[in-house]
Design an enzyme around this catalytic site. Structure first.
Site, PDB file in Angstrom:
ATOM      1  N   HIS A  55      15.832   0.244   3.250  1.00 47.32           N
ATOM      2  CA  HIS A  55      15.601   1.290   4.251  1.00 47.32           C
ATOM      3  C   HIS A  55      15.954   0.829   5.658  1.00 47.32           C
ATOM      4  O   HIS A  55      15.488   1.398   6.642  1.00 47.32           O
ATOM      5  CB  HIS A  55      14.155   1.780   4.163  1.00 47.32           C
ATOM      6  N   CYS A  63      23.813   4.030  17.267  1.00 49.73           N
ATOM      7  CA  CYS A  63      24.220   5.349  17.768  1.00 49.73           C
ATOM      8  C   CYS A  63      24.634   6.228  16.596  1.00 49.73           C
ATOM      9  O   CYS A  63      25.458   5.827  15.777  1.00 49.73           O
ATOM     10  CB  CYS A  63      25.372   5.208  18.759  1.00 49.73           C
ATOM     11  N   CYS A  68      28.887   6.180  24.328  1.00 46.89           N
ATOM     12  CA  CYS A  68      29.436   7.523  24.114  1.00 46.89           C
ATOM     13  C   CYS A  68      28.454   8.653  24.419  1.00 46.89           C
ATOM     14  O   CYS A  68      28.796   9.817  24.295  1.00 46.89           O
ATOM     15  CB  CYS A  68      29.944   7.660  22.673  1.00 46.89           C
TER      16      CYS A  68
HETATM   17  P1  NAD Z   1       3.571   3.259   0.760  1.00 47.66           P
HETATM   18  O1  NAD Z   1       2.930   3.494   2.109  1.00 47.66           O
HETATM   19  O2  NAD Z   1       4.035   4.404  -0.009  1.00 47.66           O
HETATM   20  O3  NAD Z   1       2.603   2.444  -0.171  1.00 47.66           O
HETATM   21  C1  NAD Z   1       2.050   1.246   0.234  1.00 47.66           C
HETATM   22  C2  NAD Z   1       1.126   0.800  -0.890  1.00 47.66           C
HETATM   23  O4  NAD Z   1       0.615  -0.482  -0.537  1.00 47.66           O
HETATM   24  C3  NAD Z   1      -0.078   1.734  -1.095  1.00 47.66           C
HETATM   25  O5  NAD Z   1      -0.120   2.109  -2.466  1.00 47.66           O
HETATM   26  C4  NAD Z   1      -1.284   0.887  -0.677  1.00 47.66           C
HETATM   27  O6  NAD Z   1      -2.410   1.116  -1.481  1.00 47.66           O
HETATM   28  C5  NAD Z   1      -0.761  -0.520  -0.872  1.00 47.66           C
HETATM   29  N1  NAD Z   1      -1.384  -1.516   0.022  1.00 47.66           N
HETATM   30  C6  NAD Z   1      -1.553  -1.439   1.362  1.00 47.66           C
HETATM   31  N2  NAD Z   1      -2.098  -2.570   1.840  1.00 47.66           N
HETATM   32  C7  NAD Z   1      -2.294  -3.393   0.767  1.00 47.66           C
HETATM   33  C8  NAD Z   1      -2.821  -4.702   0.612  1.00 47.66           C
HETATM   34  N3  NAD Z   1      -3.239  -5.421   1.650  1.00 47.66           N
HETATM   35  N4  NAD Z   1      -2.870  -5.228  -0.634  1.00 47.66           N
HETATM   36  C9  NAD Z   1      -2.433  -4.513  -1.713  1.00 47.66           C
HETATM   37  N5  NAD Z   1      -1.900  -3.275  -1.615  1.00 47.66           N
HETATM   38  C10 NAD Z   1      -1.833  -2.721  -0.386  1.00 47.66           C
HETATM   39  O7  NAD Z   1       4.684   2.224   1.031  1.00 47.66           O
HETATM   40  P2  NAD Z   1       6.073   2.135   0.407  1.00 47.66           P
HETATM   41  O8  NAD Z   1       6.029   2.504  -1.052  1.00 47.66           O
HETATM   42  O9  NAD Z   1       6.586   0.823   0.801  1.00 47.66           O
HETATM   43  O10 NAD Z   1       6.911   3.295   1.129  1.00 47.66           O
HETATM   44  C11 NAD Z   1       6.741   3.612   2.472  1.00 47.66           C
HETATM   45  C12 NAD Z   1       8.016   3.809   3.233  1.00 47.66           C
HETATM   46  O11 NAD Z   1       7.670   3.593   4.573  1.00 47.66           O
HETATM   47  C13 NAD Z   1       9.086   2.852   2.916  1.00 47.66           C
HETATM   48  O12 NAD Z   1      10.218   3.600   2.776  1.00 47.66           O
HETATM   49  C14 NAD Z   1       9.227   1.944   4.142  1.00 47.66           C
HETATM   50  O13 NAD Z   1      10.548   1.986   4.598  1.00 47.66           O
HETATM   51  C15 NAD Z   1       8.392   2.573   5.212  1.00 47.66           C
HETATM   52  N6  NAD Z   1       7.396   1.714   5.899  1.00 47.66           N
HETATM   53  C16 NAD Z   1       7.666   0.412   6.190  1.00 47.66           C
HETATM   54  C17 NAD Z   1       6.721  -0.365   6.836  1.00 47.66           C
HETATM   55  C18 NAD Z   1       7.050  -1.808   7.147  1.00 47.66           C
HETATM   56  O14 NAD Z   1       8.219  -2.151   7.301  1.00 47.66           O
HETATM   57  N7  NAD Z   1       6.047  -2.688   7.216  1.00 47.66           N
HETATM   58  C19 NAD Z   1       5.481   0.168   7.190  1.00 47.66           C
HETATM   59  C20 NAD Z   1       5.225   1.517   6.881  1.00 47.66           C
HETATM   60  C21 NAD Z   1       6.203   2.265   6.222  1.00 47.66           C
END
Ligand code: NAD
Length: 256
Positions: free
Chosen positions: A130, A138, A166
């Site tokens: 992602h 841009c 641009c």
């Molecule tokens: P999600 O938010 O859908 O799911 C995260 C999962 O992690 C949840 O099921 C939650 O219960 C679990 N979780 C959270 N903290 C935890 C811990 N300490 N121990 C165990 N489990 C834990 O996340 P996703 O499936 O990665 O998708 C979210 C989208 O959002 C992705 O596309 C990503 O690009 C983006 N995102 C990225 C970040 C980052 O880069 N840190 C942060 C938020 C969202």
């Protein structure tokens, strides 16, 4: 996240043996691995979207491109992101230990925070499906620059900075909803999921496709699947072992 009951020792031992016996491991990581570094996830119990469903608009390409107010909110969010001060936690370090041991094929991550690279992985071993928040790009001419330089313009009062080359719309170099993934990254991720004895999926609800397709892909190619997450996922039925609990506590135990 200490309110969660951990899995039993037998399950942890089963996961440890699967990982210990593997010669090639591909890791698939989601936002949950970075919550213990202070970066909230989107869909977990304390997730950004769980608390405020409107926040999803900021990550949707059509809203972002067509609505200057959404872009201003997005720039304010980027400026205030906890990711800039975040450092890797024990979960990131446990995954890095697999690379040091010579069994890591790749870390396929949905995360945009750069913390896997921060812990020391070879950059080519981290596949950011992602994109990354560490660069701005841009939308018109593709000019790509370090995010901090662009954020400095926001700090100086430009609430929706335009491309300096641009005049086009700038966004972070991340994949928004409605935006195509980078084909080369997808190809490498699919290859890494086909080329492993074990697929270890961590900290993801496994609901975002096509990224999460690496799990059924690995399973179909004969890999064992271990899922570690704070709650059940959409793909638990593909797994050989599911551990529900804290990543920064469980990952060191199953990798050690
Ligand atoms: P999600 O938010 O859908 O799911 C995260 C999962 O992690 C949840 O099921 C939650 O219960 C679990 N979780 C959270 N903290 C935890 C811990 N300490 N121990 C165990 N489990 C834990 O996340 P996703 O499936 O990665 O998708 C979210 C989208 O959002 C992705 O596309 C990503 O690009 C983006 N995102 C990225 C970040 C980052 O880069 N840190 C942060 C938020 C969202």
């Amino acid at each position: 996240m200490s309110d969660r009951a951990g899995p039993c020792d037998g399950l942890i031992e089963e996961a440890r043996q699967i990982i210990g016996a593997a010669k090639s491991i591909t890791v698939f990581s989601g936002a949950g691995i970075s919550t213990d570094s202070g970066i909230p996830d989107f869909r977990g119990p304390n997730g950004v979207w769980t608390k405020n469903p409107e926040a999803e608009k900021v990550s949707t390409l059509s809203h972002y491109l067509n609505d200057p107010e959404i872009r201003q909110i997005a720039w304010r969010n980027r400026l205030a992101s906890p990711a800039w001060a975040a450092v890797p936690n024990d979960g990131h370090r446990a995954i890095f230990a697999l690379e040091q041991r010579g069994v890591l094929v790749a870390v396929i991550t949905q995360n945009i925070d750069g913390l896997h690279q921060h812990v020391g992985h070879l950059p080519e071993n981290v596949l950011e499906m992602h994109g990354t928040m560490r660069f701005s790009i841009c939308w018109s001419c593709g000019d790509r620059r370090g995010m901090q330089a662009t954020l400095q313009r926001v700090r100086e009062g430009d609430s929706d900075p335009a491309c300096e080359l641009c005049g086009g719309i700038l966004k972070s170099d991340t994949i928004s909803f409605g935006q195509a993934l980078v084909p080369e990254v997808v190809e490498r991720a699919m290859a890494a999921s086909e080329d492993c004895d074990v697929l270890l999926a961590v900290g993801s609800s496994l609901t975002v496709r096509p990224a999460a397709n690496v799990v059924p892909r690995a399973k179909a190619m004969g890999a064992k699947v271990v899922i570690v997450n704070g709650e059940p996922t959409a793909m638990d039925h593909y797994s050989d072992v599911v551990l529900v609990g804290e990543l920064s506590e469980l990952l060191p135990r199953i990798v050690g």
